[in-house]
Design an enzyme around this catalytic site. Structure first.
Site, PDB file in Angstrom:
ATOM      1  N   HIS A  20     -10.415   1.181   1.509  1.00 38.10           N
ATOM      2  CA  HIS A  20     -10.234   2.250   2.548  1.00 38.10           C
ATOM      3  C   HIS A  20     -11.674   1.901   3.543  1.00 38.10           C
ATOM      4  CE1 HIS A  20      -8.893   6.207   4.328  1.00 38.10           C
ATOM      5  NE2 HIS A  20     -10.104   5.984   4.767  1.00 38.10           N
ATOM      6  N   HIS A  77       1.726   5.318  -1.821  1.00 37.56           N
ATOM      7  CA  HIS A  77       1.385   6.706  -2.476  1.00 37.56           C
ATOM      8  C   HIS A  77       2.380   7.209  -3.305  1.00 37.56           C
ATOM      9  CE1 HIS A  77      -2.983   6.662  -0.915  1.00 37.56           C
ATOM     10  NE2 HIS A  77      -2.437   6.155   0.113  1.00 37.56           N
ATOM     11  N   HIS A 109       0.891  -1.436  -0.014  1.00 36.49           N
ATOM     12  CA  HIS A 109       0.000   0.115   0.135  1.00 36.49           C
ATOM     13  C   HIS A 109       0.974   1.313   0.024  1.00 36.49           C
ATOM     14  CE1 HIS A 109      -3.842   2.385   1.332  1.00 36.49           C
ATOM     15  NE2 HIS A 109      -2.840   2.815   1.054  1.00 36.49           N
ATOM     16  N   HIS A 144      -4.592  -0.552   5.850  1.00 34.74           N
ATOM     17  CA  HIS A 144      -4.362   0.234   7.034  1.00 34.74           C
ATOM     18  C   HIS A 144      -5.256   0.113   8.250  1.00 34.74           C
ATOM     19  CE1 HIS A 144      -6.842   2.846   4.873  1.00 34.74           C
ATOM     20  NE2 HIS A 144      -6.165   3.319   4.039  1.00 34.74           N
TER      21      HIS A 144
HETATM   22  O1  DOR Z   1      -3.700   9.446   5.602  1.00 42.30           O
HETATM   23  C1  DOR Z   1      -3.861   9.330   4.387  1.00 42.30           C
HETATM   24  N1  DOR Z   1      -3.256   9.787   3.181  1.00 42.30           N
HETATM   25  N2  DOR Z   1      -4.782   8.420   4.104  1.00 42.30           N
HETATM   26  C2  DOR Z   1      -5.437   7.995   3.041  1.00 42.30           C
HETATM   27  O2  DOR Z   1      -6.376   7.326   2.770  1.00 42.30           O
HETATM   28  C3  DOR Z   1      -4.838   9.045   1.760  1.00 42.30           C
HETATM   29  C4  DOR Z   1      -3.381   9.421   1.981  1.00 42.30           C
HETATM   30  C5  DOR Z   1      -3.086  10.218   0.907  1.00 42.30           C
HETATM   31  O3  DOR Z   1      -3.145  10.097  -0.334  1.00 42.30           O
HETATM   32  O4  DOR Z   1      -2.498  11.241   1.344  1.00 42.30           O
HETATM   33 ZN    ZN Z   2      -3.367   4.991   1.534  1.00 39.83          ZN
END
Ligand code: DOR
Ligand code: ZN
Length: 387
Positions: free
Chosen positions: A177, A54, A52, A215
């Site tokens: 999510h 980003h 997981h 998460h």
């Molecule tokens: O804290 C988070 N940041 N939770 C998420 O679900 C998305 C993520 C983000 O893309 O910044």
């Molecule tokens: Zn995430």
């Protein structure tokens, strides 16, 4: 020193070896000095994957991708770009290309792409995604639940059942999510309510659908995942939800760099998650949820959710497992359970974790601004290094 761990190589260093490896022992201050008297140790692990992550796009992608690629062999890449365009296989494939381009020249990091589920996603898109060989899962963001989720799903049972049925057919995992978005529900209860009102009914309705609850933050999520059929429902766990409880948000003042979604919870929840991941259960695996935001987007009147932990995650997972004497279970969590769940081969490359103090940078500076990592400026004990 004899090896007490069945799956993990452990090595103790003598003084000369420490010197040869240039451990930065001279920099240790305060309480770390006491801890530095413990024998040097190293763990050799199958290289982990991040299930997981980003990575963003543009400058931010260029800035962060090498941090993940320096530790992880593969990563499931979240599709919540701004605007959220990764709703088709073609867009996911193009995004994959831009990630590959941003990688350092010698990197063998492999991005595993995901699609952003919307009310409009069609079952045909799932077939295309499966055939592409580039897309490995579909992400469900309840509309408005988190960063760039405004185009997410408004009514999963009303709008998405045909797509979910196709996903079950195609063995395409749904990554969830798991929070309701109803503003009347207390923010600390949103995961629990989501399990009761969405996830439990969904799993009952489509028992063949593979689901990853991303998460997880509560004892309710741990119990739910443990109650489901193994191999069909699993969960990723972040370093922050293993190490911090909600006090961290207010420690000495408001702490924007500890703010993520789902938000940190009470200590009893943290303890339940630690027990679950260190139990050796195959249902839980590593997913950092590393989520970079430029510093000014965190330190402002309406700060973004997301913790940037890509470079510290492995150190932190090792810390958690060491603290409960479960280092022998670390490798399954970091390197086996996720690939087994996804039906992908385990990695053959190795990585070392050396127990030696190192200091997390205060920030990473780029032309567009700074990114503040989790535990900025603090000293951690396990240092990852390639073999
Ligand atoms: O804290 C988070 N940041 N939770 C998420 O679900 C998305 C993520 C983000 O893309 O910044
Ligand atoms: Zn995430």
């Amino acid at each position: 020193m004899s090896c007490p761990f069945p799956t993990t190589e452990v090595k103790a260093y003598n003084k000369d070896e420490c010197k040869a490896l240039q451990f930065p022992v001279g920099k240790i201050e305060g309480p770390m000095q006491l801890r530095s008297k413990r024998p040097k140790m190293e763990l050799t692990l199958t290289q982990p994957d991040d299930w997981h992550l980003h990575l963003r796009d543009g400058d931010l992608l260029d800035a962060v991708v090498s941090h993940s690629a320096s530790h992880f062999r593969r990563a499931i890449v979240m599709p919540n770009l701004k605007p959220p365009i990764i709703t088709t296989t073609a867009a996911a494939v193009a995004y994959r290309e831009s990630i590959l381009k941003a990688l350092p020249a010698n990197s063998n990091f492999t991005p595993l792409m995901t699609l952003y589920l919307t009310d409009m996603t069609s079952p045909i898109e799932i077939k295309l995604a499966r055939r592409s060989g580039a897309v490995f899962a579909v992400k469900l963001y309840p509309a408005g639940a988190t960063t760039n989720s405004q185009d997410g799903v408004t009514d999963i049972f009303g709008k998405c059942l045909p797509v979910l049925e196709e996903m079950a057919e195609e063995n395409m995992p749904l990554l969830v999510h798991g929070e309701v978005t109803n503003p009347d529900v207390d923010v600390f209860d949103r995961e629990k309510v989501f399990i009761e009102t969405v996830l439990q009914p969904l799993v009952q309705r489509l028992p063949q659908l593979k689901v990853v609850m991303e998460h997880i933050t509560t004892i309710d999520a741990v119990r739910f995942v443990e109650s489901c059929k193994e191999g069909f429902v699993a969960a990723t766990v972040t370093p922050q939800h293993l190490l911090l409880n909600r006090n961290a948000l207010f420690q000495g003042g408001l702490q924007p760099h500890s703010y993520c979604l789902p938000v940190l919870k009470r200590e009893i929840h943290r303890q339940a998650i630690v027990s679950a991941v260190t139990s050796g259960s195959k249902r839980f695996f590593l997913g950092t949820d590393s989520a970079p935001h430029e510093r000014r987007k965190k330190e402002c009147p309406c700060g973004c959710a997301g913790i940037y932990n890509a470079l510290v995650a492995l150190s932190l997972y090792a810390k958690v497992f060491e603290e409960v004497d479960a280092l022998n279970k670390l490798e399954a969590f970091t390197s086996f359970n996720g690939s087994d769940f996804y039906g992908l081969p385990r990695n053959t490359s190795k990585i070392k974790l050396i127990r030696t103090p190192w200091t997390v940078p205060e920030s990473f500076s780029f032309s567009f601004g700074d990114i503040i990592p989790m535990f900025a400026g603090e000293t951690l004990e396990w240092q990852p290094s390639f073999i």
